[in-house]
Scaffold this motif. Structure first.
Motif, PDB file in Angstrom:
ATOM      1  N   MET A 159      28.271  63.053  17.032  1.00 36.69           N
ATOM      2  CA  MET A 159      27.482  62.725  15.843  1.00 36.69           C
ATOM      3  C   MET A 159      28.137  63.319  14.596  1.00 36.69           C
ATOM      4  O   MET A 159      28.240  62.666  13.558  1.00 36.69           O
ATOM      5  CB  MET A 159      26.057  63.268  15.971  1.00 36.69           C
ATOM      6  CG  MET A 159      25.165  62.500  16.911  1.00 36.69           C
ATOM      7  SD  MET A 159      24.840  60.837  16.334  1.00 36.69           S
ATOM      8  CE  MET A 159      23.629  61.183  15.076  1.00 36.69           C
ATOM      9  N   LEU A 160      28.576  64.566  14.721  1.00 33.99           N
ATOM     10  CA  LEU A 160      29.202  65.227  13.576  1.00 33.99           C
ATOM     11  C   LEU A 160      30.443  64.449  13.121  1.00 33.99           C
ATOM     12  O   LEU A 160      30.655  64.240  11.922  1.00 33.99           O
ATOM     13  CB  LEU A 160      29.582  66.666  13.938  1.00 33.99           C
ATOM     14  CG  LEU A 160      30.151  67.486  12.783  1.00 33.99           C
ATOM     15  CD1 LEU A 160      29.089  67.780  11.750  1.00 33.99           C
ATOM     16  CD2 LEU A 160      30.766  68.788  13.282  1.00 33.99           C
TER      17      LEU A 160
ATOM     18  N   CYS B 290      25.710  56.471   3.532  1.00 35.72           N
ATOM     19  CA  CYS B 290      26.659  56.261   4.622  1.00 35.72           C
ATOM     20  C   CYS B 290      26.481  57.295   5.728  1.00 35.72           C
ATOM     21  O   CYS B 290      26.650  56.990   6.911  1.00 35.72           O
ATOM     22  CB  CYS B 290      28.094  56.260   4.101  1.00 35.72           C
ATOM     23  SG  CYS B 290      28.461  54.731   3.230  1.00 35.72           S
ATOM     24  N   MET B 291      26.132  58.503   5.364  1.00 36.92           N
ATOM     25  CA  MET B 291      25.866  59.506   6.395  1.00 36.92           C
ATOM     26  C   MET B 291      24.660  59.082   7.233  1.00 36.92           C
ATOM     27  O   MET B 291      24.676  59.180   8.456  1.00 36.92           O
ATOM     28  CB  MET B 291      25.606  60.874   5.772  1.00 36.92           C
ATOM     29  CG  MET B 291      26.874  61.588   5.355  1.00 36.92           C
ATOM     30  SD  MET B 291      26.515  63.082   4.421  1.00 36.92           S
ATOM     31  CE  MET B 291      26.524  64.282   5.718  1.00 36.92           C
ATOM     32  N   LEU B 292      23.627  58.588   6.551  1.00 37.96           N
ATOM     33  CA  LEU B 292      22.443  58.130   7.284  1.00 37.96           C
ATOM     34  C   LEU B 292      22.795  56.955   8.186  1.00 37.96           C
ATOM     35  O   LEU B 292      22.392  56.906   9.351  1.00 37.96           O
ATOM     36  CB  LEU B 292      21.342  57.712   6.298  1.00 37.96           C
ATOM     37  CG  LEU B 292      20.628  58.850   5.587  1.00 37.96           C
ATOM     38  CD1 LEU B 292      19.639  58.298   4.577  1.00 37.96           C
ATOM     39  CD2 LEU B 292      19.909  59.741   6.599  1.00 37.96           C
TER      40      LEU B 292
ATOM     41  N   TYR C 115      31.185  51.261   5.859  1.00 37.69           N
ATOM     42  CA  TYR C 115      31.001  52.436   5.004  1.00 37.69           C
ATOM     43  C   TYR C 115      31.683  52.251   3.649  1.00 37.69           C
ATOM     44  O   TYR C 115      31.174  52.716   2.632  1.00 37.69           O
ATOM     45  CB  TYR C 115      31.499  53.696   5.709  1.00 37.69           C
ATOM     46  CG  TYR C 115      30.917  53.860   7.087  1.00 37.69           C
ATOM     47  CD1 TYR C 115      29.540  53.938   7.272  1.00 37.69           C
ATOM     48  CD2 TYR C 115      31.728  53.907   8.214  1.00 37.69           C
ATOM     49  CE1 TYR C 115      28.986  54.050   8.537  1.00 37.69           C
ATOM     50  CE2 TYR C 115      31.182  54.034   9.483  1.00 37.69           C
ATOM     51  CZ  TYR C 115      29.817  54.104   9.637  1.00 37.69           C
ATOM     52  OH  TYR C 115      29.274  54.216  10.884  1.00 37.69           O
TER      53      TYR C 115
ATOM     54  N   GLY D 299      25.811  56.125   9.376  1.00 36.74           N
ATOM     55  CA  GLY D 299      26.648  56.597  10.473  1.00 36.74           C
ATOM     56  C   GLY D 299      25.820  57.324  11.515  1.00 36.74           C
ATOM     57  O   GLY D 299      25.991  57.127  12.721  1.00 36.74           O
ATOM     58  N   ALA D 300      24.894  58.137  11.042  1.00 33.44           N
ATOM     59  CA  ALA D 300      24.053  58.883  11.974  1.00 33.44           C
ATOM     60  C   ALA D 300      23.193  57.937  12.793  1.00 33.44           C
ATOM     61  O   ALA D 300      23.025  58.126  14.001  1.00 33.44           O
ATOM     62  CB  ALA D 300      23.171  59.871  11.210  1.00 33.44           C
TER      63      ALA D 300
ATOM     64  N   SER E 231      32.017  58.823   8.193  1.00 43.44           N
ATOM     65  CA  SER E 231      31.358  57.816   7.349  1.00 43.44           C
ATOM     66  C   SER E 231      31.196  58.338   5.919  1.00 43.44           C
ATOM     67  O   SER E 231      31.366  57.577   4.959  1.00 43.44           O
ATOM     68  CB  SER E 231      30.009  57.408   7.945  1.00 43.44           C
ATOM     69  OG  SER E 231      29.200  58.534   8.161  1.00 43.44           O
ATOM     70  N   ALA E 232      30.902  59.628   5.771  1.00 43.92           N
ATOM     71  CA  ALA E 232      30.763  60.190   4.426  1.00 43.92           C
ATOM     72  C   ALA E 232      32.087  60.101   3.676  1.00 43.92           C
ATOM     73  O   ALA E 232      32.144  59.697   2.505  1.00 43.92           O
ATOM     74  CB  ALA E 232      30.288  61.632   4.501  1.00 43.92           C
TER      75      ALA E 232
ATOM     76  N   VAL F 225      31.083  61.250  13.501  1.00 41.86           N
ATOM     77  CA  VAL F 225      30.704  59.981  12.873  1.00 41.86           C
ATOM     78  C   VAL F 225      30.195  60.235  11.455  1.00 41.86           C
ATOM     79  O   VAL F 225      30.557  59.526  10.512  1.00 41.86           O
ATOM     80  CB  VAL F 225      29.627  59.259  13.703  1.00 41.86           C
ATOM     81  CG1 VAL F 225      29.165  58.000  12.987  1.00 41.86           C
ATOM     82  CG2 VAL F 225      30.146  58.916  15.074  1.00 41.86           C
ATOM     83  N   VAL F 226      29.378  61.260  11.302  1.00 39.20           N
ATOM     84  CA  VAL F 226      28.786  61.527   9.982  1.00 39.20           C
ATOM     85  C   VAL F 226      29.856  61.948   8.981  1.00 39.20           C
ATOM     86  O   VAL F 226      29.896  61.457   7.844  1.00 39.20           O
ATOM     87  CB  VAL F 226      27.676  62.591  10.111  1.00 39.20           C
ATOM     88  CG1 VAL F 226      27.243  63.057   8.745  1.00 39.20           C
ATOM     89  CG2 VAL F 226      26.484  62.016  10.862  1.00 39.20           C
TER      90      VAL F 226
END
Lengths: 321, 289, 242
Positions: free
Chosen positions: A208-209, A89-91, A59, A93-94, A215-216, A211-212
């Motif tokens: 998921m939340l 990065c959000m994508l 990231y 990580g998701a 990563s953001a 990780v997102v």
């Protein structure tokens, strides 16, 4: 109350630090803040939600390349690049989180998956000539005397304050997260995923939340890195040792705590700098000495302070976590 | 694309893959019994490689002869590491064990850097330049012998676990450590013994690897990752899977150069790892936990 | 009126081994039903199917006339079924209060509302004085209480109790029984329990279902069931507290 006083003193020292610090001290302090911030971001995933990522360099790297690449090719500055970095990065990580959690991958296997994605990307970036390939991506160095926050161009003191602001925001954000429903749910998942699910928690969604968000946050560190150093090499920025540098701080400081990443980054970088200086004074300048020392510190901490320095220190200071 | 050329490359890949397999076998055996993932595995491999190089350059010892002292030393080192460092961590959380071994790995790879510097070291032996002709195919003599040794060492390990009382006791510990403890087995001793065995595998693989490549300190982390790729592709804890995974990776690395640029060959391995983790996380030959 | 929980012909096999075979039973609204049987009879497998840990191979499970057999554990909990685990699973690093709050956050609107509700539950289960201790420091009886408190915090319609009495001393067991009776009587909580401790079963259950080798071999009022020859037969040679 005591915690608030100590925090105010710390903040006051940090705010006025550039007025009395020399350029070297300022660069060290900026580096500490950089790792404190990145460690805080990693801590959301591992410390709060219990998902061990060993690939956070991914990231940092993608964030850095996104912003630097945009600037390099279109001239759009950091103000635009940061959104591209966060989005990408959000994508990413998701995508990793989705694949791992849907297929029931956890623990060591999850950690290995994150390494695999980071390494995969590192080698991949070596072959993207458009972004410089293995030869690196260089953006124009400008020595400015003023502050151009929008484009992240300015004096070392500006970079210091940007990093300080990021750290403070991350700290407050993580504090609020911990006190929110997300914080409770993440910690439940970290402690026992099966029991968490039995209490009505959709563990997939909350992981998921984590990780997102993580990563953001990490991607922003990458954007800073790009405009602070002005050069990027896949070999450096995506390397697994970069991931390990990021996670050493929170581990040494105290996983899952808010001060752990800050304290850990400070201890690590001050000690390693001190050691480098000391060794240089003795004339022992071999490559690798500093890292041996890193390893020894880490070894001692995991053996004797498995929960990190902060919980032990907090008890001494008489403040809460 | 010349088919003979492709076959030669594939064959070389198989031979290298068998040495990879032996290295990964060490990791797999340790994980299968002790349930600890040795993140310092590749670093131990490079230490063994340097040991072989040093024995060759100082005493003129052929790496095939270096196997014995290096393997023995590594058995002792592995035993001591498990008994002294890792056993207290058996009941700690996974990330804690991981950090311990990362620390060990960082110390090892950088200690090598301090001692030997960043330059490449190798052994120069005349027979390494010779080839064996097999019909239209050409076999690298050094690679061929190295693969033979890897096969022999793997076979010996299989036999040890199947036929010796100690091997059976270790398998009992792996299946059910509480049960093993109840019937009076000294589980910690057997864990240390297993870590010693895994280290000895790495030592042999390392001695053989110097016949194939030059050694530099950064090979350590690279081999650690490679060993992970191999055991996960083959199945973590499965001995046959480690060998199979080694051969698969060896061949794919050898052939990757034909289809994509050589520098991207390990991208292929990591891609394979990601696919296996997602589609068959227990590995090709592994059992579902 | 139909029952709160209707289990119809659920079966489950593991690697060809039949764990539960076509089991059917009802748990009436506001009722207390006990699932008993020797070890390995399939009781926990039944529970896990109801709680959504795995789906039955065949058969249906309905909560208030809507099918739940395909739901995940979190969805089952949201539908109104709370559960405890036979081997307690506290969030060891969190405080007792935080443990309960995790459950309470399912239905409470805010963190502070969840805190208030959790404190009232801890009061009920006599854990209020230990609210700020780490869960890891609790004794086994307290951990069992915590397990119950956490499940109750999700405001279940139906509570599944998996051997919560095991390992408790008789007086502690009686205290627990009193708590459940009160919950059942005052709050109208419906309870389905797996239990080996017959002292608790006799005191709590209105109806008993006996499982043996995955099949239901008897059902009825507790006093009748314990005299049933088939039931006595299946326990023969088994170590029980009957």
């Amino acid at each position: 109350m005591r915690a608030k006083i100590l925090l105010s003193i710390l903040l006051l020292v940090l705010v006025f630090f550039p007025t009395f610090a020399g350029p070297y001290a300022l660069s060290v302090a900026t580096l500490i803040l950089f790792f404190a911030y990145a460690g805080q971001a990693w801590n959301v995933m591992m410390g709060f939600a219990g998902q061990l990522s060993l690939g956070h360099s991914l990231y940092v790297g993608v964030g850095a390349y996104a912003a630097a690449g945009l600037y390099f090719h279109t001239g759009l500055g950091a103000w635009a690049g940061i959104w591209l970095a966060i989005l990408l990065c959000m994508l990413l990580g998701a995508a990793i989180g989705f694949l791992a959690f849907r297929f029931g991958i956890s623990g060591v296997y999850f950690a290995l998956l994150t390494i695999a994605f980071a390494e995969f990307t590192r080698i991949g970036f070596d072959h993207i000539q458009w972004l410089g390939g293995p030869g690196g991506l260089f953006i124009k160095v400008e020595h400015r005397t003023g502050w151009d926050l929008v484009n992240l161009r300015g004096t070392p003191a500006m970079f210091y304050y940007v990093m300080l602001a990021l750290c403070a925001l991350a700290f407050i954000f993580c504090f609020l997260l911990l006190k929110s429903k997300a914080g409770y749910y993440w910690q439940a998942i970290r402690e026992n995923e099966e029991a968490a699910q039995a209490l009505g928690i959709n563990t997939f969604r909350w992981k998921m939340l984590a990780v997102v968000i993580s990563s953001a946050m990490t991607s922003v560190a990458g954007v800073f890195y790009a405009f602070y150093y002005n050069n990027l090499f896949p070999e450096q920025i995506f390397h697994i040792s970069r991931s390990i540098e990021i996670i050493l701080g929170p581990i040494i400081g105290g996983i899952g705590t808010l001060f752990g990443p800050i304290l850990g980054a400070a201890v690590l970088i001050l000690l390693s700098d001190g050691i480098t200086e000391g060794l240089a004074a003795l004339g022992w300048e071999f490559p690798g000495v500093k890292q041996v020392f890193y390893g020894l510190v880490l070894l001692v901490v995991v053996m004797f302070l498995p929960r990190g320095i902060w919980p032990a220190l907090a008890r001494r200071l008489g403040v809460g976590k | 694309m010349d088919p003979v050329n492709v076959a030669n490359l594939a064959l070389a890949g198989v031979l290298t893959g068998l040495v990879y397999g032996l290295m990964a076998l060490g990791l797999s055996v340790i994980f299968g019994v002790v349930r600890v993932v040795n993140f310092a595995h590749g670093e131990m491999m490079t230490i063994a490689m340097y040991a072989a190089v040093v024995l060759f350059t100082t005493l003129g010892l052929d790496p095939f002869l270096a196997i014995l002292p290096v393997a023995l030393a590594f058995f002792v080192l592995g035993y001591a590491m498990q008994a002294g460092l890792i056993n207290p961590f058996i009941t700690r959380p996974e990330h804690s064990q991981f950090m311990l071994l990362v620390a060990v790995a960082i110390i090892m790879v950088n200690a090598l850097l301090v001692i030997f510097g960043p330059g490449a070291r190798s052994v120069q032996l005349d027979y390494l330049l010779e080839s064996i002709e097999l019909g239209p195919l050409l076999l690298d003599r050094g690679k061929f012998y190295a693969a033979l040794v890897a096969c022999a060492a793997s076979a010996a390990l299989f036999a040890f676990f199947r036929y010796t009382p100690t091997g059976r006791a270790i398998r009992a510990c792996a299946d059910n450590w509480l049960g093993a403890k109840v019937v009076g087995l000294n589980v910690k001793h057997y864990y240390a013994f297993t870590f010693g065995l895994g280290s000895a595998c790495v030592a042999i693989a390392g001695c053989m690897m110097v016949l194939l490549v030059d050694v530099t300190p950064p090979l350590g982390p690279y081999y650690t990752l490679l060993a992970f790729v191999i055991v996960i592709v083959g199945g973590l804890g499965s001995m046959a899977g480690a060998l199979l995974g080694g051969v698969l990776i060896g061949v794919s690395e050898a052939l990757a150069g034909l289809f994509i640029t050589p520098s991207a060959k390990s991208m292929f391995s990591f891609g394979l790892l990601i696919l296996v983790l997602l589609l068959r996380p227990q590995g090709l030959l592994g059992r579902r936990p | 009126m139909s029952a709160l929980l209707e289990v119809r012909g659920i079966s489950k096999s593991f690697r060809g081994l039949r764990a539960v075979a076509a089991a059917s039973f009802d748990v009436p609204e506001r009722g207390v039903v006990a699932l008993i049987g020797p070890n390995g009879a399939g009781k926990t497998t039944c529970f896990n199917m109801i709680a959504g840990v795995f789906a039955p191979d065949s058969g249906t499970i309905a909560l208030r006339n809507s099918f739940i057999q395909e739901l995940r554990p979190d969805q089952v909990c949201a539908a109104g079924i709370g559960r405890t685990f036979q081997i307690v699973k506290p969030f060891a690093g969190l405080s007792v209060l935080d443990n309960v709050m995790v459950g309470a956050l399912l239905r409470e609107q805010s963190v502070s509302a969840a805190r208030g509700f959790s404190l009232s539950i801890l009061e009920k289960l006599k854990l209020a004085t230990k609210a700020n201790l780490p869960a890891a420091s609790l004794t086994l009886p307290d951990r069992k209480r915590l397990e119950v408190a956490r499940a109750l915090a999700t405001r279940p319609r139906l509570l599944l109790l998996d051997e919560v009495m095991a390992g408790l001393r008789p007086t502690e067991c009686d205290e627990m029984v009193a708590v459940f009776r009160e919950l059942n009587r005052a709050d109208g909580l419906t309870i389905l329990l797996i239990e080996h401790v017959m002292r608790a079963v006799m005191a709590l259950a209105q109806q008993v279902v006996v499982l043996h080798h995955g099949e239901i071999i008897a059902r009825g009022a507790p006093a009748e069931v314990v005299r049933d020859p088939a039931v006595l037969e299946c326990y023969l040679g088994e170590e029980t507290e009957l």
